[in-house]
Design a protein around this motif. Structure first.
Motif, PDB file in Angstrom:
ATOM      1  N   ARG A  30      10.223   2.629   6.363  1.00 16.92           N
ATOM      2  CA  ARG A  30      10.239   2.647   4.963  1.00 16.92           C
ATOM      3  C   ARG A  30      10.388   0.943   4.775  1.00 16.92           C
ATOM      4  N   ILE A  31       9.859   0.456   3.553  1.00 15.18           N
ATOM      5  CA  ILE A  31      10.017  -1.074   3.154  1.00 15.18           C
ATOM      6  C   ILE A  31      11.120  -1.058   2.143  1.00 15.18           C
ATOM      7  N   ALA A  32      11.927  -1.983   2.287  1.00 18.56           N
ATOM      8  CA  ALA A  32      12.844  -2.399   1.415  1.00 18.56           C
ATOM      9  C   ALA A  32      12.563  -3.499   0.514  1.00 18.56           C
ATOM     10  N   ILE A  33      12.706  -3.545  -0.936  1.00 22.78           N
ATOM     11  CA  ILE A  33      12.780  -4.496  -1.790  1.00 22.78           C
ATOM     12  C   ILE A  33      13.995  -4.783  -2.546  1.00 22.78           C
ATOM     13  N   ARG A  34      14.281  -6.015  -2.778  1.00 24.24           N
ATOM     14  CA  ARG A  34      15.269  -6.462  -3.593  1.00 24.24           C
ATOM     15  C   ARG A  34      15.226  -7.765  -4.056  1.00 24.24           C
ATOM     16  N   PRO A  48       6.151   3.437   3.270  1.00 28.87           N
ATOM     17  CA  PRO A  48       4.908   2.587   3.279  1.00 28.87           C
ATOM     18  C   PRO A  48       3.658   2.894   2.403  1.00 28.87           C
ATOM     19  N   ARG A  49       3.222   4.181   2.322  1.00 26.13           N
ATOM     20  CA  ARG A  49       1.997   4.392   1.555  1.00 26.13           C
ATOM     21  C   ARG A  49       2.564   4.147   0.081  1.00 26.13           C
ATOM     22  N   ALA A  50       3.716   4.732  -0.245  1.00 24.56           N
ATOM     23  CA  ALA A  50       4.259   4.436  -1.693  1.00 24.56           C
ATOM     24  C   ALA A  50       4.444   3.106  -2.286  1.00 24.56           C
ATOM     25  N   PHE A  51       4.705   2.290  -0.925  1.00 21.50           N
ATOM     26  CA  PHE A  51       4.996   0.783  -1.290  1.00 21.50           C
ATOM     27  C   PHE A  51       3.687   0.243  -1.549  1.00 21.50           C
ATOM     28  N   THR A  52       2.684   0.616  -0.954  1.00 23.06           N
ATOM     29  CA  THR A  52       1.254   0.178  -1.309  1.00 23.06           C
ATOM     30  C   THR A  52       0.711   0.436  -2.587  1.00 23.06           C
TER      31      THR A  52
END
Length: 64
Positions: A30-34, A48-52
């Protein structure tokens, strides 16, 4: 189990003082963002695919 994340500032940070930016952390699956101004407030995580896809939509929207 609490995981310590290696947060880094986005390369798309803006503002003269770099105060309008986000941080991201790679959690392998998963990729986290804040928000860098309020990191204790929480974060969003994406596969990852959804983050892209999320980033592509943001870029397309800012180009309008």
């Amino acid at each position: 189990m609490t995981q310590s994340l290696n947060w880094r500032k986005s390369t798309y940070s803006s503002g003269a003082e770099g105060n309008t930016c986000v941080e991201i952390a790679d959690q392998r699956t998963r990729i986290a963002i804040r928000d860098s101004k309020d990191p204790a407030h929480g974060s969003l995580t994406f596969p990852p695919r959804a983050f892209t896809t999320f980033i592509e939509v943001l870029k397309a929207d800012s180009a309008r």
